[in-house]
Motif scaffolding. Structure first.
Motif, PDB file in Angstrom:
ATOM      1  N   TYR A  52       0.843  -1.197   0.000  1.00 39.14           N
ATOM      2  CA  TYR A  52       0.000   0.000   0.000  1.00 39.14           C
ATOM      3  C   TYR A  52       0.879   1.248   0.000  1.00 39.14           C
ATOM      4  O   TYR A  52       0.642   2.194  -0.739  1.00 39.14           O
ATOM      5  CB  TYR A  52      -0.939  -0.005   1.214  1.00 39.14           C
ATOM      6  N   ASP A  53       1.897   1.204   0.812  1.00 39.59           N
ATOM      7  CA  ASP A  53       2.768   2.379   0.949  1.00 39.59           C
ATOM      8  C   ASP A  53       3.490   2.712  -0.370  1.00 39.59           C
ATOM      9  O   ASP A  53       3.468   3.853  -0.813  1.00 39.59           O
ATOM     10  CB  ASP A  53       3.785   2.106   2.073  1.00 39.59           C
ATOM     11  N   GLU A 110       1.264   1.664 -13.113  1.00 40.03           N
ATOM     12  CA  GLU A 110      -0.184   1.746 -13.343  1.00 40.03           C
ATOM     13  C   GLU A 110      -0.983   1.614 -12.041  1.00 40.03           C
ATOM     14  O   GLU A 110      -2.168   1.960 -11.992  1.00 40.03           O
ATOM     15  CB  GLU A 110      -0.644   0.633 -14.297  1.00 40.03           C
ATOM     16  N   MET A 111      -0.366   1.070 -11.001  1.00 45.42           N
ATOM     17  CA  MET A 111      -1.086   0.838  -9.745  1.00 45.42           C
ATOM     18  C   MET A 111      -0.997   2.024  -8.789  1.00 45.42           C
ATOM     19  O   MET A 111      -1.656   2.046  -7.745  1.00 45.42           O
ATOM     20  CB  MET A 111      -0.541  -0.415  -9.058  1.00 45.42           C
ATOM     21  N   VAL A 112      -0.178   3.000  -9.127  1.00 45.36           N
ATOM     22  CA  VAL A 112       0.046   4.117  -8.206  1.00 45.36           C
ATOM     23  C   VAL A 112      -1.259   4.872  -7.935  1.00 45.36           C
ATOM     24  O   VAL A 112      -2.009   5.185  -8.853  1.00 45.36           O
ATOM     25  CB  VAL A 112       1.114   5.079  -8.767  1.00 45.36           C
ATOM     26  N   GLY A 113      -1.523   5.089  -6.669  1.00 47.48           N
ATOM     27  CA  GLY A 113      -2.688   5.879  -6.278  1.00 47.48           C
ATOM     28  C   GLY A 113      -3.982   5.102  -6.222  1.00 47.48           C
ATOM     29  O   GLY A 113      -5.010   5.615  -5.813  1.00 47.48           O
ATOM     30  N   PHE A 114      -3.955   3.843  -6.638  1.00 51.05           N
ATOM     31  CA  PHE A 114      -5.187   3.038  -6.632  1.00 51.05           C
ATOM     32  C   PHE A 114      -5.352   2.321  -5.294  1.00 51.05           C
ATOM     33  O   PHE A 114      -4.396   1.791  -4.754  1.00 51.05           O
ATOM     34  CB  PHE A 114      -5.142   2.031  -7.776  1.00 51.05           C
ATOM     35  N   ASP A 115      -6.581   2.322  -4.762  1.00 51.88           N
ATOM     36  CA  ASP A 115      -6.864   1.604  -3.513  1.00 51.88           C
ATOM     37  C   ASP A 115      -7.574   0.293  -3.788  1.00 51.88           C
ATOM     38  O   ASP A 115      -8.768   0.292  -4.084  1.00 51.88           O
ATOM     39  CB  ASP A 115      -7.789   2.460  -2.629  1.00 51.88           C
ATOM     40  N   TYR A 168     -10.958  -3.117 -13.222  1.00 47.61           N
ATOM     41  CA  TYR A 168     -10.420  -3.264 -11.868  1.00 47.61           C
ATOM     42  C   TYR A 168     -10.201  -1.897 -11.225  1.00 47.61           C
ATOM     43  O   TYR A 168     -10.645  -1.629 -10.116  1.00 47.61           O
ATOM     44  CB  TYR A 168      -9.114  -4.058 -11.958  1.00 47.61           C
ATOM     45  N   ARG A 169      -9.553  -1.010 -11.987  1.00 46.87           N
ATOM     46  CA  ARG A 169      -9.273   0.323 -11.451  1.00 46.87           C
ATOM     47  C   ARG A 169     -10.558   1.110 -11.203  1.00 46.87           C
ATOM     48  O   ARG A 169     -10.608   1.976 -10.335  1.00 46.87           O
ATOM     49  CB  ARG A 169      -8.343   1.101 -12.378  1.00 46.87           C
ATOM     50  N   ALA A 170     -11.619   0.795 -11.960  1.00 48.25           N
ATOM     51  CA  ALA A 170     -12.887   1.505 -11.775  1.00 48.25           C
ATOM     52  C   ALA A 170     -13.709   0.923 -10.627  1.00 48.25           C
ATOM     53  O   ALA A 170     -14.800   1.387 -10.335  1.00 48.25           O
ATOM     54  CB  ALA A 170     -13.686   1.463 -13.073  1.00 48.25           C
ATOM     55  N   CYS A 189      -7.324 -10.841  -7.444  1.00 47.04           N
ATOM     56  CA  CYS A 189      -6.568 -11.369  -6.306  1.00 47.04           C
ATOM     57  C   CYS A 189      -5.508 -12.326  -6.843  1.00 47.04           C
ATOM     58  O   CYS A 189      -5.881 -13.292  -7.479  1.00 47.04           O
ATOM     59  CB  CYS A 189      -7.469 -12.161  -5.367  1.00 47.04           C
ATOM     60  N   SER A 190      -4.222 -12.036  -6.680  1.00 46.12           N
ATOM     61  CA  SER A 190      -3.667 -10.881  -6.014  1.00 46.12           C
ATOM     62  C   SER A 190      -3.695  -9.658  -6.925  1.00 46.12           C
ATOM     63  O   SER A 190      -3.875  -9.796  -8.134  1.00 46.12           O
ATOM     64  CB  SER A 190      -2.213 -11.190  -5.654  1.00 46.12           C
ATOM     65  N   ALA A 191      -3.476  -8.477  -6.317  1.00 45.34           N
ATOM     66  CA  ALA A 191      -3.466  -7.240  -7.087  1.00 45.34           C
ATOM     67  C   ALA A 191      -2.279  -7.236  -8.036  1.00 45.34           C
ATOM     68  O   ALA A 191      -1.202  -7.710  -7.681  1.00 45.34           O
ATOM     69  CB  ALA A 191      -3.388  -6.051  -6.144  1.00 45.34           C
ATOM     70  N   PRO A 192      -2.460  -6.698  -9.247  1.00 51.90           N
ATOM     71  CA  PRO A 192      -1.303  -6.545 -10.128  1.00 51.90           C
ATOM     72  C   PRO A 192      -0.246  -5.705  -9.407  1.00 51.90           C
ATOM     73  O   PRO A 192      -0.581  -4.801  -8.658  1.00 51.90           O
ATOM     74  CB  PRO A 192      -1.868  -5.775 -11.325  1.00 51.90           C
ATOM     75  N   GLY A 193       0.992  -6.050  -9.605  1.00 49.76           N
ATOM     76  CA  GLY A 193       2.058  -5.285  -8.972  1.00 49.76           C
ATOM     77  C   GLY A 193       2.413  -5.750  -7.578  1.00 49.76           C
ATOM     78  O   GLY A 193       3.303  -5.204  -6.938  1.00 49.76           O
TER      79      GLY A 193
END
Lengths: 316, 492
Positions: free
Chosen positions: B119-120, B147-152, B320-322, B328-332
């Motif tokens: 997450y960090d 591409e995963m930056v900022g996504f929760d 996914y991003r929307a 599962c698991s998250a990309p990255g």
């Protein structure tokens, strides 16, 4: 699109079951086709038989058109050729691949039926295959029979069962029509009664190849006429390899599927019902006059249309 | 399908165990004085009472059972039988209740810290700003997905199933060899090994209190339900996404899908339309909410990752991003189990959780750092050198077992690209009694528990024990004589 999480079958699973049904049936029918060729060539002065077998198979056109094609080449093409998707080897390999992809929707009995002795066929070379041809033809027929038996006693009677049956019935209808067409290529009926010797032998080998010899006797009391044989294989409602029987069953299975799926009916339902109607209204004498070969070609096209209508309707 | 780097799913038996010679290591069953350690008392008595001849006969029965059930893994392109059995050893590996308590707390702690780290690094990067983990190691890492930056991701969970590879070097210490944050495999063997043992030795289970493990599939399902995407209404529809029957872990995929009662889908069964993910069924498209994917990041979505990939579901990453579907698991997630990052796991635990790490890391030298590199180059013959981004077993040097030429070749590689390599000492791995022919002998073992992270962190009391069946062998790779054992956790 449906948002609710109703349990539906994956289209791919349905597709795999449908094609597994088709391939098993095709392996069986191809074995019968080769057997028929073998019987026909046992007579003196046989020459064009193997090429007519090749033509009827629908998967060896180049060989059928080549006057120099050897018997052996045609047998190998239909039995072992890895390039021919309808060869017995490929059919069973395909059926196994279908089975593997849906492992969860398959019973272990069904898998064992497909798996038994498979490795032997995989490693078989052409010389062995030709010299032991009857053994391998029997093997293919036995695998198909064992598979059908396993389905009968172990598979859940749900939509998956229906898709498997649809594939099986469609392929069987088509292959019976093709077998009948072989005879057309060999000898068009010229006389009312099948003459002795060669002609007699050829017509009865069509019956043998469809496993219909005894049943035909039982129904027709021993008279062999071209149209009564054709009638038996096309129109008899009780003989399980006849086109009429297969289409009636396809119609019935499609109706069952509609019941399972909220009454939804598609183009495939109409095609099947029309074909059943057409066969019921059919008179064999008229058929011969208007051309049996044309009728067979037409019917084969209908099975193809029906097959793609089924995949369209159920999204595979 | 097998382009580039081998997919992570192939790594189950490719992870070599590092160890020194057999006699000096920790014996799981016997004390130095020749007595029996407490957790093994009943097993030792059972082994004596049964006798090696009978054990050997039962071993054959066990293998027949596996074959009948069709528990195989696929190995294509190597010749021989493509559908192979993994050798099963019927002597269980045992953990006492207090041993497990410690191990279990340690594994859960690690799983929490790894997710916090993920997450960090995809948000503010506090641990980088604090100077604990070097920025370049994260941002320039090929496992890091910009591409995963900022996504929760739902529940802020990235790695939902964490496989932690643990070895034991003495009675008091477990060490973590590596973490698997993407799609660790092997859990089907944990379940099947127990099933076989219970069928074959029911009386043994009646007399020894062994913690059950059969809750795993329902806990996995619960974990997946807990991370349903924000746009999901009602009960989420879960699927297991497999690359298909040619994948080595296909059996496991179909097995887990069966036990959870979810569809086993291939990429071609899914599509994205109207921003949502659907599966093709005989009754038309159906919504899919949670995808437990056993397929690499690179092959998930050709639009987002690899345009040349034939696999994948176009538009899946966008959905996914929307918040329309959960992966599962998250990309990255792979950035957390990268070997260069591994070194910092103890620091992560302190940084995010404010706790002391319960499980140790194996001492690791990073060749990127000059002083450490010198040490590595001076001691190559005693060390295990691993490629930083290589997945299990690829691009690795096992110093004590390598020829001079091989060592020199590696020396050149390290000097050329030092940041690509880490080194570790050869460990004195524990060993456990194992049936070899008609005799019981000690063989090296490692252990992979499977930790589930959803709203809660769950750990089934058990895991996969792998055993190097060849005497003195360092490697549990199944093609080199690796096998599996049932793992028992004794109840309190």
């Amino acid at each position: 699109m449906c948002e609710a999480s109703v349990f539906a079958m994956l289209s791919r699973t349905a597709q795999n079951l449908y094609w597994m049904g088709r391939y098993i049936e095709r392996a069986d029918a191809t074995a019968r086709l080769i057997e028929m060729g073998r019987r026909m060539t046992m007579l003196p002065s046989a020459n064009a038989e193997w090429r007519s077998v090749a033509r009827a198979s629908g998967s060896a056109k180049a060989l059928a058109d080549d006057p120099k094609a050897s018997d052996r080449a045609i047998i190998i093409r239909l039995l072992l050729d890895a390039e021919n998707p309808s060869s017995i080897r490929c059919c069973i390999a395909q059926a196994r691949a279908n089975a593997k992809a849906i492992r969860t929707a398959l019973t272990s009995d069904m898998w064992e039926a497909l798996n038994d002795s498979w490795r032997l066929l995989e490693t078989l070379d052409a010389d062995e295959a030709v010299s032991e041809l009857p053994i391998w033809l029997d093997w293919a027929k036995q695998r198909a029979a064992a598979f059908r038996g396993a389905v009968e006693t172990s598979l859940l009677r749900n939509d998956g069962f229906i898709f498997l049956k649809l594939g099986e019935l469609l392929e069987r209808a088509e292959m019976t029509l093709r077998l009948l067409d072989v005879k057309y290529y060999v000898l068009l009926p010229e006389t009312d009664v099948v003459g002795g010797g060669r002609d007699f032998h050829q017509w009865t080998s069509v019956l043998r190849a469809t496993g219909a010899l005894r049943a035909y006797h039982h129904v027709n009391r021993g008279d062999y006429t071209p149209w009564s044989i054709a009638e038996f294989l096309v129109l008899n409602p009780m003989f399980p390899r006849s086109a009429a029987y297969c289409f009636t069953q396809i119609d019935r299975r499609l109706n069952e599927l509609a019941l399972l799926y909220d009454g939804q009916r598609f183009a495939c339902h109409d095609i099947a019902a029309n074909m059943v109607g057409r066969l019921e209204a059919c008179d064999i004498q008229v058929l011969f006059q208007s051309g049996l070969h044309e009728f067979i070609g037409d019917s084969i096209q209908i099975t193809n249309r029906l097959s793609s209508a089924i995949s369209n309707a159920y999204h595979f | 399908m097998r382009q580039g780097r081998p997919p992570r799913t192939f790594s189950l038996f490719a992870l070599p165990i590092q160890c020194a010679s057999l006699p000096s290591m920790f014996d799981e069953m016997r004390t130095k004085e020749g007595g029996v350690r407490a957790p093994y008392e009943q097993i030792a008595a059972w082994l004596t009472a049964t006798g090696e001849k009978t054990l050997q006969r039962r071993q054959v029965e066990a293998e027949a059972l596996f074959r009948r059930l069709g528990i195989t893994f696929a190995v294509y392109g190597e010749g021989g039988d493509p559908e192979r059995l993994i050798p099963f050893d019927l002597v269980p590996r045992v953990f006492g209740a207090s041993e497990w308590r410690k191990l279990s707390r340690g594994v859960k702690q690690r799983a929490r810290a790894l997710n916090a780290f993920l997450y960090d690094v995809y948000h503010r990067g506090e641990i980088l700003k604090a100077g604990i983990v070097p920025e370049a190691l994260v941002y320039q890492n090929e496992a890091f997905l910009p591409e995963m930056v900022g996504f929760d991701p739902p529940g802020r969970v990235y790695s939902h199933i964490v496989g932690v590879d643990v070895v034991r070097t003495n009675p008091n210490e477990f060490q973590v060899l590596e973490d698997n944050c993407r799609t660790p495999s092997g859990v089907s063997y944990m379940l099947e090994n127990r099933e076989i043992m219970m069928r074959m030795f029911p009386q043994l289970f009646a007399s020894v209190g062994v913690e059950p493990i059969d809750e795993y599939p329902s806990q996995l399902k619960r974990t997946l339900q807990e991370v349903a995407p924000p746009l999901c209404r009602g009960e989420p529809t879960i699927v297991l996404l497999t690359p298909g029957p040619l994948n080595s872990a296909y059996y496991e995929h179909s097995f887990l899908a069966d036990l959870m009662g979810v569809e086993l889908v291939e990429p071609s069964d899914l599509f994205v339309e109207g921003g949502k993910c659907w599966m093709r069924t005989t009754q038309g498209p159906q919504r899919v909410d949670v995808i437990y994917r056993r397929i690499d990041d690179a092959y998930l979505d050709p639009l987002a990752f690899r345009p040349d990939s034939l696999l994948g579901v176009p538009g899946l990453f966008g959905a996914y991003r929307a918040g329309a579907v959960t992966l599962c698991s998250a990309p990255g997630a792979g950035i957390a189990d990268d070997k260069a990052i591994y070194v910092f796991t103890p620091e992560m635990i302190r940084f995010y959780l404010g706790e002391e790490p319960i499980l140790k890391n194996v001492e690791t030298w990073r060749c990127a750092i000059e002083g450490e590199r010198d040490h590595v180059l001076a001691n190559l013959k005693d060390l295990v050198v691993k490629q930083v981004h290589g997945s299990g077993g690829y691009g690795m040097l096992i110093g004590p077992h390598a020829a001079k030429k091989e060592i020199e070749a590696f020396r050149k590689k390290i000097i050329a690209e030092p940041e690509n390599y880490i080194a570790q000492p050869t460990l004195e791995l524990s060993s456990a009694p194992t049936l070899c022919g008609d005799a019981l002998e000690n063989r090296h073992v490692d252990f992979r528990p499977f930790c589930l992270v959803g709203k809660e962190v769950r750990l089934t009391p058990g895991g996969l024990t792998r055993v190097a069946l060849t005497k003195g062998s360092l490697v549990v790779n199944s093609s080199q004589g690796g096998g599996v054992k049932d793992t028992w956790v004794l109840s309190e």
